[in-house]
Every structure is written in structure tokens, then in C-alpha cells.
Design a protein around this motif. Structure first.
Motif, short mmCIF file in Angstrom:
data_model
loop_
_atom_site.label_atom_id
_atom_site.label_comp_id
_atom_site.label_asym_id
_atom_site.label_seq_id
_atom_site.Cartn_x
_atom_site.Cartn_y
_atom_site.Cartn_z
N ASP A 65 0.28 -1.58 0.16
CA ASP A 65 -0.24 -0.23 0.33
C ASP A 65 0.93 0.87 -0.11
OD1 ASP A 65 -2.09 -1.45 0.14
OD2 ASP A 65 -2.59 -1.14 1.56
N PHE A 66 1.95 1.17 0.99
CA PHE A 66 3.20 2.62 1.55
C PHE A 66 4.15 2.28 0.57
CE2 PHE A 66 -0.73 2.57 4.45
CZ PHE A 66 -1.34 3.36 4.27
N GLY A 67 4.48 1.44 -0.10
CA GLY A 67 5.49 1.19 -0.29
C GLY A 67 7.64 0.54 0.66
N ILE A 68 8.03 0.79 0.47
CA ILE A 68 9.52 0.81 1.56
C ILE A 68 9.44 2.12 2.24
CG2 ILE A 68 11.69 0.65 1.33
CD1 ILE A 68 11.74 -1.27 -1.42
N ILE A 69 9.38 3.00 2.06
CA ILE A 69 9.04 4.48 2.94
C ILE A 69 8.29 4.04 3.94
CG2 ILE A 69 8.69 6.17 2.78
CD1 ILE A 69 9.48 7.36 0.30
N GLY A 70 7.33 3.67 3.33
CA GLY A 70 5.92 3.22 4.41
C GLY A 70 6.35 2.15 5.64
N LEU A 71 7.16 1.42 4.70
CA LEU A 71 7.51 0.22 5.43
C LEU A 71 8.56 0.39 6.76
CD1 LEU A 71 7.74 -2.80 6.45
CD2 LEU A 71 9.55 -2.78 4.27
N LEU A 72 9.05 1.68 6.62
CA LEU A 72 10.37 1.84 6.86
C LEU A 72 10.02 2.21 8.02
CD1 LEU A 72 13.20 2.82 4.17
CD2 LEU A 72 13.04 0.73 5.61
N LEU A 73 8.87 3.29 7.77
CA LEU A 73 8.51 4.27 8.91
C LEU A 73 7.38 3.49 10.47
CD1 LEU A 73 6.92 7.43 7.11
CD2 LEU A 73 8.71 7.23 8.80
N PHE A 74 7.13 2.94 9.26
CA PHE A 74 6.18 1.63 10.38
C PHE A 74 7.56 0.75 11.17
CE2 PHE A 74 4.12 -2.90 11.25
CZ PHE A 74 3.31 -2.50 12.20
N LEU A 75 8.08 -0.02 10.72
CA LEU A 75 9.61 -0.51 11.38
C LEU A 75 9.95 0.65 12.28
CD1 LEU A 75 11.06 -2.51 8.85
CD2 LEU A 75 10.12 -3.18 10.65
N PHE A 76 9.59 1.55 12.36
CA PHE A 76 10.97 2.58 13.53
C PHE A 76 9.53 3.19 14.48
CE2 PHE A 76 10.85 7.39 14.70
CZ PHE A 76 12.76 7.57 15.31
N VAL A 77 8.69 3.26 14.11
CA VAL A 77 7.72 2.98 15.29
C VAL A 77 7.83 1.36 16.31
CG1 VAL A 77 5.26 2.51 15.68
CG2 VAL A 77 5.51 4.28 14.07
N ILE A 78 8.10 0.89 15.53
CA ILE A 78 7.85 -0.92 16.54
C ILE A 78 9.28 -0.45 16.96
CG2 ILE A 78 8.70 -3.49 16.58
CD1 ILE A 78 6.39 -3.37 13.74
N TYR A 79 10.37 -0.26 17.03
CA TYR A 79 11.81 0.31 16.86
C TYR A 79 11.54 1.17 18.34
CZ TYR A 79 16.33 1.95 18.51
OH TYR A 79 17.45 2.62 19.06
N GLN A 80 10.79 2.04 18.47
CA GLN A 80 11.06 2.45 19.09
C GLN A 80 9.57 2.46 20.32
OE1 GLN A 80 12.57 5.35 19.81
NE2 GLN A 80 13.37 5.52 18.35
N PHE A 81 9.07 1.34 20.31
CA PHE A 81 8.17 0.71 20.88
C PHE A 81 9.48 0.33 22.39
CE2 PHE A 81 5.60 -2.99 22.36
CZ PHE A 81 5.46 -2.08 23.66
N PHE A 82 9.68 -0.89 21.47
CA PHE A 82 10.40 -1.42 22.19
C PHE A 82 11.61 -1.02 23.13
CE2 PHE A 82 9.26 -4.63 19.44
CZ PHE A 82 8.76 -6.19 20.04
N ARG A 83 12.03 0.49 22.41
CA ARG A 83 13.21 0.88 23.41
C ARG A 83 12.57 1.97 24.34
NH1 ARG A 83 14.68 6.66 21.68
NH2 ARG A 83 16.69 6.40 22.52
N GLY A 84 11.72 2.11 24.02
CA GLY A 84 10.52 2.65 25.48
C GLY A 84 10.63 1.54 26.34
N CYS A 85 9.83 0.33 26.27
CA CYS A 85 9.90 -0.39 26.91
C CYS A 85 10.89 -0.82 27.62
CB CYS A 85 9.34 -2.12 26.03
SG CYS A 85 7.87 -1.86 25.36
N LEU A 86 12.47 -0.99 26.97
CA LEU A 86 13.13 -1.14 27.43
C LEU A 86 13.55 -0.15 29.24
CD1 LEU A 86 15.64 -2.03 25.20
CD2 LEU A 86 14.82 -3.77 26.45
N GLY A 87 13.62 0.80 29.71
CA GLY A 87 13.30 1.72 30.17
C GLY A 87 12.12 1.66 31.37
N LEU A 88 11.30 0.98 30.73
CA LEU A 88 10.37 0.77 31.96
C LEU A 88 10.60 0.04 33.33
CD1 LEU A 88 6.96 -0.39 29.56
CD2 LEU A 88 7.73 1.92 30.57
N PRO A 89 9.88 -0.02 34.16
CA PRO A 89 10.45 -0.57 35.59
C PRO A 89 9.83 -2.00 35.62
CG PRO A 89 8.50 1.31 35.76
CD PRO A 89 8.88 1.08 34.79
#
Length: 593
Positions: free
Chosen positions: A331-355
């Protein structure tokens, strides 16, 4: 302590009730009917989201908004979709779908603000989500008992429209339940344990391999974290244990593949055909909603390239890729996929800082979604949207964030926009209900063979011009009335929003009735290529060849039908087989030549 807008505790109770209603939204799929017509669940969720957003924004006197890098990444992804939507328009992009996603993301963001300001809300929601889980498990157990334990024919799906999505729903909740097992109240621990056991049994019986793999992975992570010191000693004591563990993983994956091999191979077909769609526009994609509208055409292209493919008997009409990464790329091409992967990366990065224990539970649920993204379609299932809207803030509200001040006029302006959205959404739902009631009346007219009345009602229906199912129904009624010209016009509109072998078959019928043999043959062949194991497109081709006097091609098609194995027997299949056998008995290749 009173505020200008009411009592704090009362606000928390009301908001909790609204959000729990969102999590329980799959029930609307069955219970929210008006005169027998199902109202779109998407619009119900949208309506509740606007009410929640309006309530949060009007009762929160603070002018500070908290945001994290994760929120920015979601905003960037939505912005790209918006740019894609408006600057690369296509006929299958529906504005209401994009506004719906903006609505639910904005609501989820505001819920996070409430969790920041009202810690008690988090506890209410946890218990509310647990109650929804208990109700869905209870319904699943009832369905199991209602089937009288006929396990080979089992179909347990709670109030969902799909048993696989129901399993994912239960899996996510099962990984949240350990929070209640840590409670100091014995009754809470007991109830959590009992329903966790029932939920586990239901997941096993439903047979969703995606849910099994997700649950095993999420549970393993929690156990690994809980007993990490013990496991470290075991691994250091003997090298055979890790080898046995990885061997077990390989055997488990092999079993999951062989458990429903046809289903697994069918997904391989979908993924290979999706790559053909991606190849047409790899960088920017084919447009919002392109996969659902165009995929089956590319499946036909795959079979035209790969004659006698091993996947021919597994083909079916599909509107989802069973892989969110591939569908987003289509639907959104490789650019859309990279942005979606960036969302996933930021989610797990944020989780690592949780208590602890939020970190481990958030990461395990994140892994569940990663697996479901790879083998299912959680984003495409409206049944899961309510849970996602509420679960995402619960998982991320403790992420490291910054604050930004919101001016008084901006707050009033946004409040006005929310009120406007509420009004328009309510009007849209009303129009949808009205249109679908008329559609239902047209359907009842068809059942009574009153096609004139059915056509009259269909002509009056508004607001369904983008609904391919309605257009397909309307065109089919016109075809029954022997009005191929108008039916073809309607079917061509439907073709903008769907690629379906039955639709192609009907378009071929229209051309055949209009005397356009070439176009009729093209569409019959296209219908046959989408789902090669179906007999009806081939039989239509056979009839057209015989009527036009082309006995050579007719004989070739007849022999192909005669030798084809029957996948699913039916009255239509038996009629086709009998007709072909009768014709072949009186015609031979020599007599035709």
C-alpha cells in the motif's frame, strides 16, 4: 476535591466505563443491530472514540501535553499516509477510513494523557480489561459446550467474526493476567488462575498457530526473565540443555507448519503474489487500500506465469496478506514500511526503560504483536481495534516523555473540532443504518423474486457507493433482470474496490449477454486464473465456446473439467460434472474435427 467540570472520581469512573466499552467492542459485531441490519463496527468505535476524546479534553484542566519519541514516530507514519492519501489519490482510497485511523490514534494519545494525570485510571482499566477477558472466555466455553465437544468440527470464536483473531485477543489478555496473580487478594488470584486455564484451553482448541506461537514466545520471555539466574546455571552446567532447547524449537516450528500445511502453503501463495503487487510500485506503494482492491488480480497474474502451480488447489479470494509488513509495503511502499518499523523500534526502546514488571509484560505483548504482524492481520481486524486503542496507552504511558504547553484558544478550537466530529460521525452512522435497512429490504424482495422492487430500492440507496459488496449485490440483481448494460456499469464500479473471481464471472456474463464474445472469454479466463480449482468459470467458457460453434476449444475445456479433481462437492459441481460427461459421450475429438 471538586473541579470546574465535576468530581475527579466520577470523571475517572465515566472514562473507565467508556474505555472498557471500547475493549468490549467486538460484541457490537453481533448485538448492535437495527431492524436486523448490522451497523458498521468501525463507525461505532469511531463514535465512542470521539466521545472519549471529548470527555478527556473537556475535563482535563491542565494545559500540558506529554509526548514521547514513540508518539512522534506514530505521528510521522500517519502524516506519511495522509500525504500519500491526498497526493497519490486512487479510487479505492476512502476518506472515512483515513479519518477513522486518525480518530482512534488521537483518542489513544489522549487516553495516555489521562493515565499520566490519573494513576487510578490505570487500575480501573486493568480490572475492566480482565472483565472483558472473563466474558469472552465464558462465551467461548459456552460455545464449546454447545458444540457438545465435537472437537473435529469445532468453531469457537467468542463474539468475534474470526476464531484466529479471537485467539490473539485471548493471548494478549493471558500475558496481562500475571499482574493479577501477584495480587494480595486470594479471590483475585483464584479467579485469574481459573480463567487463565480456561483461556489456555480455548486457545489450544481453536487451533490458531499464530496464537500458539505468540503465546509460547511471550510466555517464554516472562519465564526467562523470572528464572534467569536458575536457567543461567543450568546452561553453564551442561551444553546439552541449550542444544536440546533449540532442537525443540525447530521441532515445534515443523509441527506448526505440518499441523495445517495447506493453510501455511496458502499463505506462501499470498506472499508470493503480494511481491508482484509490490514490484509495480516498490518505493511509494500502490495507494491506501490497494491490496484489498487489487490483490486477486495479481494472484491471477501469478498463476498465468506459473502454470500447473502446486498452489492452484489452495487459491482463494483474499483481502488481507496475512503479513502486515508485506501489506503495508504493497500500500505505502518501502518508505511506509521503514516508518512502520521505526514505530516498532521506538516501542521496544521505550519498553526497555520501564520499571519491573511493566518492562517484561510490555515487551512480551510487543512480541505477540510482532508475531501476529508476521502471520495474521491484527491491524485489519476491527474486532481488535478497541483493545489496541486502550492497551497501547497502558503499555506506553510510563515511557520517557517531554511536555508541551497548550494555549487556551487551541484547546477550545480542538474541543470544537471534536464536537463537530461527533456530530458528523453520528450523522454518518444514521445514514449507514438507513442505507442498510433499504439494502435488507431489497434482499428480501429478491428472495420473493420481486426483482423490480429490488432494483427500485437499490436505486434509492445512498452512501454505499464505495461498498463493493452492495455494488456486487446491485449488479447481480440487474443481471437477473436481464439488464446486462446497466449491470456491467455497476460491476465496473465494484471492480474499482475489489478483485474477486465471482465478480469477474458476472462481468463475463454481462459481456456474453451483450454479444461481446472476446471480452466475455477474457473475464471468464481471469476468473478462472484467480481461483484455478473452481469449475464454474471453466464451465462458463465451455458453454460460450459451444454456443458460438467453437467445438475445438469447447472440447479442450470439457476434457479439462472432466479430469479435474473436486475439492468441495456441491449441487453445482455435480451438475457441471454430469453435463460435461453427457456431452463428452456424444462428442469425440475425431467427430469434432
Amino acid at each position: 476535591m471538586k473541579t470546574k467540570f465535576g468530581i475527579n472520581h466520577l470523571n475517572t469512573y465515566i472514562l473507565s466505563a467508556l474505555l472498557i466499552l471500547l475493549v468490549a467492542s467486538p460484541v457490537f459485531h453481533f448485538t448492535f443491530f437495527f431492524d436486523g441490519i448490522l451497523v458498521g463496527q468501525q463507525f461505532i468505535i469511531s463514535f465512542i472514540c470521539i466521545i472519549c476524546s471529548l470527555f478527556i479534553w473537556s475535563t482535563n484542566l491542565k494545559t500540558e501535553i506529554h509526548y514521547s519519541v514513540f508518539d512522534i514516530s506514530i505521528g510521522c507514519f500517519l502524516l506519511y499516509i495522509g500525504i500519500h492519501f491526498f497526493f497519490f489519490p486512487n479510487p479505492y482510497s476512502i476518506t472515512s477510513d483515513y479519518l477513522y485511523f486518525i480518530n482512534i490514534v488521537f483518542c489513544s494519545f489522549l487516553i495516555k494523557q489521562s493515565l499520566k494525570n490519573k494513576q487510578a485510571l490505570s487500575d480501573f482499566l486493568k480490572y475492566g480489561i480482565a472483565l472483558v477477558f472473563i466474558s469472552q472466555v465464558s462465551l467461548g466455553v459456552y460455545q464449546l459446550l454447545d458444540l457438545k465437544l465435537q472437537i473435529p468440527n469445532i468453531d469457537i470464536k467468542g463474539s468475534f467474526d474470526n476464531s484466529g483473531i479471537y485467539s490473539l485477543f485471548l493471548t494478549i489478555h493471558l500475558l496481562i493476567l500475571p499482574i493479577f496473580l501477584r495480587s494480595t487478594k486470594t479471590i483475585v488470584r483464584l479467579v485469574a488462575l481459573v480463567f487463565a486455564l480456561f483461556g489456555l484451553i480455548l486457545i489450544v482448541l481453536v487451533g490458531s498457530r499464530t496464537a500458539w506461537l505468540a503465546l509460547l514466545s511471550g510466555s517464554f520471555l516472562i519465564l526467562l526473565n523470572t528464572y534467569r539466574y536458575f536457567l543461567t546455571k543450568v546452561i553453564q552446567a551442561n551444553w546439552k540443555y541449550p542444544v536440546a532447547f533449540f532442537t525443540g524449537i525447530v521441532l515445534c516450528l515443523k509441527y506448526l507448519y505440518s499441523f495445517k500445511q495447506d493453510s501455511a502453503d496458502g499463505r506462501m501463495l499470498i506472499w508470493k503474489s503480494t511481491l508482484l503487487l509490490i514490484r509495480d510500485s516498490p518505493l511509494f506503494g500502490n495507494g491506501f487500500g490497494a491490496f484489498g482492491a487489487r490483490y486477486n488480480f495479481y494472484q491471477a497474474t501469478y498463476f498465468s506465469i506459473n502454470r500447473n502451480s502446486q498452489f492452484e488447489n489452495l487459491a482463494a479470494n483474499s483481502k488481507v496478506a496475512f503479513n502486515e509488513f508485506l501489506q503495508i509495503t504493497a500500500d505505502f511502499g518501502i518508505i511506509g514500511l521503514l516508518l512502520f518499523l521505526f514505530v516498532i523500534y521506538q516501542f521496544f526502546r521505550g519498553c526497555l526503560g520501564l520499571p519491573y514488571p511493566y518492562k517484561i509484560y510490555s515487551i512480551s505483548i510487543g512480541i505477540v504483536f510482532l508475531i501476529s504482524f508476521s502471520f495474521s492481520y491484527p491491524f485489519r481486524s476491527v474486532n481488535l481495534h478497541g483493545l489496541l486503542i486502550v492497551a497501547l496507552p497502558l503499555l506506553t504511558f510510563l515511557f520517557q516523555s517531554k511536555k508541551i504547553s497548550v494555549g487556551k484558544y487551541l484547546k477550545i478550537g480542538l474541543l470544537f473540532c471534536l464536537c463537530l466530529g461527533l456530530v458528523f460521525n453520528g450523522m454518518w452512522i444514521f445514514k449507514q443504518v438507513k442505507a442498510r435497512i433499504m439494502w435488507n429490504n431489497a434482499f428480501e424482495a429478491v428472495l420473493e423474486n420481486d426483482y423490480d422492487n429490488a432494483v427500485r430500492l437499490c436505486k434509492k440507496i445512498e452512501n454505499l457507493e464505495h461498498d463493493p459488496n452492495f455494488l456486487y449485490f446491485y449488479g447481480s440483481v440487474l443481471l437477473e433482470k436481464q439488464d446486462p448494460q446497466l449491470a456491467l456499469t455497476v460491476f465496473k464500479k465494484a471492480e474499482l474496490f475489489m478483485a474477486d473471481n465471482d465478480l469477474y464471472l458476472n462481468i463475463g456474463d454481462c459481456y456474453a449477454l451483450m454479444g461481446n464474445k472476446t471480452m466475455a472469454i477474457n473475464y471468464y479466463r481471469l476468473s478462472n486464473m484467480v481461483v484455478p480449482h473452481k469449475l464454474l468459470p471453466k464451465f462458463k467458457l465451455f458453454e460460450l465456446y459451444i454456443k458460438s460453434g467453437d467445438f475445438v476449444n469447447g472440447y479442450a475445456i470439457a476434457k479439462e473439467i472432466d479430469t479435474m479433481p473436486v475439492k468441495v462437492n456441491s449441487a453445482v459441481v455435480e451438475y457441471i460434472k454430469e453435463s460435461i460427461n453427457t456431452w463428452l459421450k456424444s462428442h469425440t475429438r475425431r467427430s469434432i474435427k
